[in-house]
Design an enzyme around this catalytic site. Structure first.
Site, mmCIF file in Angstrom:
data_model
loop_
_atom_site.group_PDB
_atom_site.id
_atom_site.type_symbol
_atom_site.label_atom_id
_atom_site.label_comp_id
_atom_site.label_asym_id
_atom_site.label_seq_id
_atom_site.Cartn_x
_atom_site.Cartn_y
_atom_site.Cartn_z
ATOM 1 N N HIS A 146 -0.557 2.117 3.784
ATOM 2 C CA HIS A 146 0.605 1.232 3.744
ATOM 3 C C HIS A 146 1.861 1.915 3.196
ATOM 4 O O HIS A 146 2.961 1.396 3.342
ATOM 5 C CB HIS A 146 0.291 -0.043 2.946
ATOM 6 N N ASP A 184 -7.151 1.918 4.143
ATOM 7 C CA ASP A 184 -5.827 2.084 3.528
ATOM 8 C C ASP A 184 -5.618 3.513 3.025
ATOM 9 O O ASP A 184 -5.096 3.734 1.926
ATOM 10 C CB ASP A 184 -5.629 1.097 2.387
ATOM 11 N N SER A 268 1.498 3.308 -5.497
ATOM 12 C CA SER A 268 0.520 3.323 -4.415
ATOM 13 C C SER A 268 0.322 4.727 -3.863
ATOM 14 O O SER A 268 1.281 5.437 -3.576
ATOM 15 C CB SER A 268 0.968 2.400 -3.288
#
Length: 343
Positions: A146, A184, A268
């Site tokens: 993402h 992910d 992230s």
């Protein structure tokens, strides 16, 4: 340093500590001057033991000298205590555990990168930091799917120091080797032709641990770029293992690590390290009603990440087991008047 080269500005904390140290030394000097003035010229000054003790010529004078010695000792002790407790000395006070963590950060942070998009629309620089990545091997960087899913041409930024100790940012282009929304995870390959810098000296792979052996209460450290603040580090513990959360694809992901180490937007794709500096997870999400950290963060276990990364590097995609069944489009089933799914 070459003549004419500007010096890096002194950090405010160091400047305050140095100023406070000078003040403490001046205080000690003034106390010593006071003590010297208070001595009686008729007596002889003795060295330790009994510093500042003078020879008395009478019992009354001996009592007076003893009282003066006590007062002077108290003043001298106060001066030495003030000097030793100055911020300059306090700044140097660090426990063995703090020193270990500081060294862990210095050893691992050069391998933690910022992930951004390529410069566009004539701008000299691209947009803000989208997330974090870390060096996997001599040519690959690992991050979250993402983080790069909306980037046209991902770039990574190395933050390092030059020969003068000044921080330098080196931005290098990359291209996507593999991206898997189900796990992910995305793998980027550094494009050495996109820069004149010797990128090989920046590619320092982080060691990898074993996420299967993680236990609640174990200390961990999250590295990344929260809110664009490069090379940030937060400390926490493993709050739980084998959690389940919804992934970037909308499908559930299992075996997730829960931690209370502070994770925020920009973290992230960054590494979650154990106390030895080995990667045990990849920071990926938080559970929050406000969009900022509220004590519950999630990381992908490195054991699963490693299998998926190796598959993407070898094949360009994650190879998963299947039973060879495909569903026909819903429109076809509707046109035939068949309820349910066609396989």
């Amino acid at each position: 340093m070459p003549f004419g080269t500007p010096r890096a500005p002194m950090p405010a904390r160091l400047m305050r500590a140095r100023t406070s140290g000078v003040v403490a030394v001046c205080l000690a000097v003034l106390i010593c001057v006071f003590l010297q003035r208070d001595l009686d010229h008729g007596g002889a000054l003795y060295a330790l033991p009994g510093a500042f003790r003078r020879q008395a010529n009478s019992p009354a004078e001996g009592q007076k000298a003893a009282a003066g010695e006590s007062r002077r000792s108290m003043l001298l002790g106060a001066g030495l205590l003030a000097a030793s407790a100055s911020p300059a000395n306090m700044a140097r006070a660090i426990s063995q555990d703090e020193l270990r963590v500081a060294n862990l950060f210095l050893r691992t942070s050069p391998s933690v990168l910022g992930v951004t998009d390529a410069p566009r629309f004539g701008r000299v620089t691209g947009g803000g930091i989208s997330g974090t990545g870390f060096v996997w091997d001599e040519s690959h960087v690992v991050t979250n799917f993402h983080v790069v899913s909306d980037l046209i041409h991902p770039h990574v930024t190395f933050l390092h120091q030059d020969e003068h100790g000044v921080e330098v940012r080196t931005k290098v282009g990359t291209y996507v080797v593999g991206a898997d929304p189900l796990s992910d995870i995305a793998v980027l390959q550094v494009d050495t032709a996109s820069t004149e810098a010797d990128v090989s000296r920046f590619m320092r792979p982080l060691s990898r641990g074993n996420s299967a052996e993680l236990k609640p209460g174990q200390e961990v450290y999250a590295l990344g770029n929260p809110f664009g603040l490069e090379h940030s580090m937060s400390k926490g513990v493993i709050s739980g293992v084998s959690r389940t959360m919804e992934g970037a694809s909308g499908w559930p992901m299992s075996g997730i690590i829960q931690t209370d180490a502070s994770i925020n937007p920009g973290n992230s794709g960054g590494p979650l390290l154990n106390s030895e500096g080995a990667v045990v997870g990849v920071n990926t999400a938080i559970l929050s009603t406000s969009g900022t950290f509220s004590g519950v963060g999630f990381a992908l276990p490195i054991d699963k990440v490693q299998k998926n990364v190796e598959s993407m590097i070898d094949q360009g995609y994650v190879s998963r087991p299947s039973i060879g069944v495909e569903f026909a489009p819903d429109a076809m089933a509707e046109s035939l008047g068949i309820g349910g799914a066609m396989v």
